[in-house]
Design a protein around this motif. Structure first.
Motif, short mmCIF file in Angstrom:
data_model
loop_
_atom_site.label_atom_id
_atom_site.label_comp_id
_atom_site.label_asym_id
_atom_site.label_seq_id
_atom_site.Cartn_x
_atom_site.Cartn_y
_atom_site.Cartn_z
N ALA A 1 -11.47 3.65 0.83
CA ALA A 1 -11.71 2.48 -0.04
C ALA A 1 -10.92 1.27 0.47
CB ALA A 1 -11.33 2.80 -1.48
N ALA A 2 -9.71 1.50 0.96
CA ALA A 2 -8.90 0.41 1.51
C ALA A 2 -9.57 -0.20 2.73
CB ALA A 2 -7.50 0.92 1.86
N VAL A 3 -10.16 0.66 3.57
CA VAL A 3 -10.88 0.18 4.76
C VAL A 3 -12.07 -0.68 4.32
CG1 VAL A 3 -12.30 0.89 6.73
CG2 VAL A 3 -10.14 2.07 6.25
N LEU A 4 -12.82 -0.19 3.34
CA LEU A 4 -13.98 -0.93 2.84
C LEU A 4 -13.56 -2.27 2.23
CD1 LEU A 4 -16.08 1.96 1.25
CD2 LEU A 4 -16.45 0.81 3.46
N GLU A 5 -12.43 -2.28 1.54
CA GLU A 5 -11.92 -3.54 0.96
C GLU A 5 -11.63 -4.57 2.05
OE1 GLU A 5 -8.40 -4.89 -2.10
OE2 GLU A 5 -7.87 -3.47 -0.50
N GLN A 6 -10.98 -4.14 3.11
CA GLN A 6 -10.66 -5.05 4.20
C GLN A 6 -11.93 -5.59 4.84
OE1 GLN A 6 -7.42 -5.93 4.58
NE2 GLN A 6 -7.05 -4.48 2.92
N GLU A 7 -12.90 -4.71 5.06
CA GLU A 7 -14.16 -5.13 5.67
C GLU A 7 -14.95 -6.06 4.75
OE1 GLU A 7 -15.89 -1.39 6.79
OE2 GLU A 7 -14.64 -1.25 8.61
N HIS A 8 -14.85 -5.81 3.44
CA HIS A 8 -15.52 -6.68 2.46
C HIS A 8 -15.05 -8.13 2.61
CE1 HIS A 8 -17.00 -8.26 -1.36
NE2 HIS A 8 -15.77 -8.68 -1.60
N PHE A 9 -13.77 -8.31 2.94
CA PHE A 9 -13.21 -9.65 3.10
C PHE A 9 -13.30 -10.14 4.55
CE2 PHE A 9 -11.03 -8.39 -0.88
CZ PHE A 9 -11.56 -9.41 -1.67
N GLY A 10 -14.06 -9.44 5.37
CA GLY A 10 -14.30 -9.90 6.74
C GLY A 10 -13.20 -9.56 7.72
N LEU A 11 -12.32 -8.66 7.36
CA LEU A 11 -11.22 -8.27 8.25
C LEU A 11 -11.62 -7.01 9.00
CD1 LEU A 11 -8.31 -8.96 5.74
CD2 LEU A 11 -9.07 -10.42 7.62
N HIS A 12 -11.84 -7.16 10.32
CA HIS A 12 -12.31 -6.05 11.15
C HIS A 12 -11.36 -5.84 12.31
CE1 HIS A 12 -16.16 -5.83 9.04
NE2 HIS A 12 -16.12 -7.15 9.00
N PRO A 13 -11.12 -4.62 12.75
CA PRO A 13 -11.62 -3.40 12.14
C PRO A 13 -10.86 -3.08 10.85
CG PRO A 13 -10.24 -2.85 14.02
CD PRO A 13 -10.32 -4.36 13.96
N GLY A 14 -11.59 -2.62 9.85
CA GLY A 14 -11.02 -2.38 8.53
C GLY A 14 -9.89 -1.37 8.53
N TRP A 15 -9.99 -0.34 9.37
CA TRP A 15 -8.94 0.68 9.41
C TRP A 15 -7.61 0.09 9.89
CZ3 TRP A 15 -6.31 1.60 13.83
CH2 TRP A 15 -6.91 1.21 15.03
N LEU A 16 -7.69 -0.85 10.82
CA LEU A 16 -6.47 -1.47 11.34
C LEU A 16 -5.82 -2.34 10.27
CD1 LEU A 16 -4.51 -2.11 13.65
CD2 LEU A 16 -6.06 -3.96 14.32
N TRP A 17 -6.62 -3.16 9.59
CA TRP A 17 -6.08 -4.03 8.55
C TRP A 17 -5.56 -3.23 7.36
CZ3 TRP A 17 -4.78 -8.97 8.98
CH2 TRP A 17 -5.27 -9.67 10.08
N ALA A 18 -6.25 -2.14 7.02
CA ALA A 18 -5.79 -1.29 5.92
C ALA A 18 -4.47 -0.62 6.28
CB ALA A 18 -6.85 -0.24 5.58
N THR A 19 -4.36 -0.14 7.50
CA THR A 19 -3.11 0.48 7.95
C THR A 19 -1.97 -0.53 7.95
OG1 THR A 19 -4.35 2.04 9.33
CG2 THR A 19 -2.02 1.72 9.86
N LEU A 20 -2.26 -1.72 8.47
CA LEU A 20 -1.25 -2.78 8.48
C LEU A 20 -0.80 -3.12 7.06
CD1 LEU A 20 -2.24 -5.09 11.32
CD2 LEU A 20 -0.04 -5.30 10.20
N ALA A 21 -1.75 -3.23 6.14
CA ALA A 21 -1.42 -3.55 4.75
C ALA A 21 -0.52 -2.48 4.14
CB ALA A 21 -2.70 -3.71 3.92
N ILE A 22 -0.83 -1.22 4.39
CA ILE A 22 -0.01 -0.12 3.85
C ILE A 22 1.40 -0.18 4.40
CG2 ILE A 22 0.30 2.40 3.87
CD1 ILE A 22 -2.85 2.56 3.88
N VAL A 23 1.53 -0.34 5.70
CA VAL A 23 2.86 -0.40 6.34
C VAL A 23 3.66 -1.58 5.80
CG1 VAL A 23 4.05 -0.80 8.54
CG2 VAL A 23 2.16 0.85 8.42
N VAL A 24 3.04 -2.74 5.70
CA VAL A 24 3.75 -3.93 5.23
C VAL A 24 4.08 -3.80 3.75
CG1 VAL A 24 3.54 -6.42 4.81
CG2 VAL A 24 2.81 -5.45 7.00
N GLU A 25 3.13 -3.34 2.94
CA GLU A 25 3.39 -3.22 1.50
C GLU A 25 4.50 -2.23 1.20
OE1 GLU A 25 -0.75 -4.54 -0.66
OE2 GLU A 25 -0.58 -2.44 -0.06
#
Length: 150
Positions: free
Chosen positions: A46-70
């Motif tokens: 779901a986190a990957v899909l959220e990132q992709e919904h906002f145009g952030l690709h690849p979604g898995w990378l942005w989701a991973t980055l968000a988790i690490v930073v958060e």
């Protein structure tokens, strides 16, 4: 009304001097990031899909980055260690979210109103993270509302 050292009423000064208060406030400041990071971790797809919904690709990378930073940034702020790094990362993540998810300038009506409010709430959160960084080496004491820790 009797005033304390910083012009606050004595009862406010007494609350601000409590040793547990700063930890509680730092934890509250980053609580949304902790919850968000844990939710993304528990529901990674779901986190990957959220990132992709906002145009952030690849979604898995942005989701991973968000988790690490958060989670990592929150740990730094709560522990009062490397606060500049943790709060800086959280502030940068929040700025990206502001511009990607709260683009009020592209919206109209109720959507404009909601995104505008959210945009400026996020801006206030970034300001609070900057303030947390400014206060990272400061600890309250009974006689002085903020004395520099040596």
């Amino acid at each position: 009304m009797s005033m304390g050292a910083q012009g606050n009423p004595r009862w406010i000064a007494a609350i601000l001097a409590q040793s547990w208060l700063v930890l509680l406030v730092r934890t509250a400041l980053v609580s949304a990031y902790v919850i968000g990071g844990l939710a993304k971790l528990a529901h990674f797809h779901a986190a990957v899909l959220e990132q992709e919904h906002f145009g952030l690709h690849p979604g898995w990378l942005w989701a991973t980055l968000a988790i690490v930073v958060e989670l990592g940034g929150s740990a730094c702020v709560i522990a009062n260690r490397l606060v500049w790094l943790g709060a800086g990362g959280l502030g940068a993540l929040t700025a990206v979210a502001m511009f990607v998810a709260n683009d009020f300038w592209n919206l109209e009506g109720d959507a404009h109103f909601i995104a505008l409010n959210s945009f400026f709430e996020h801006l206030g959160l970034i300001a609070a993270l900057v303030m947390a960084t400014c206060l990272a080496g400061v600890k309250p004491s009974a006689g002085h509302a903020s004395s520099i820790r040596t």
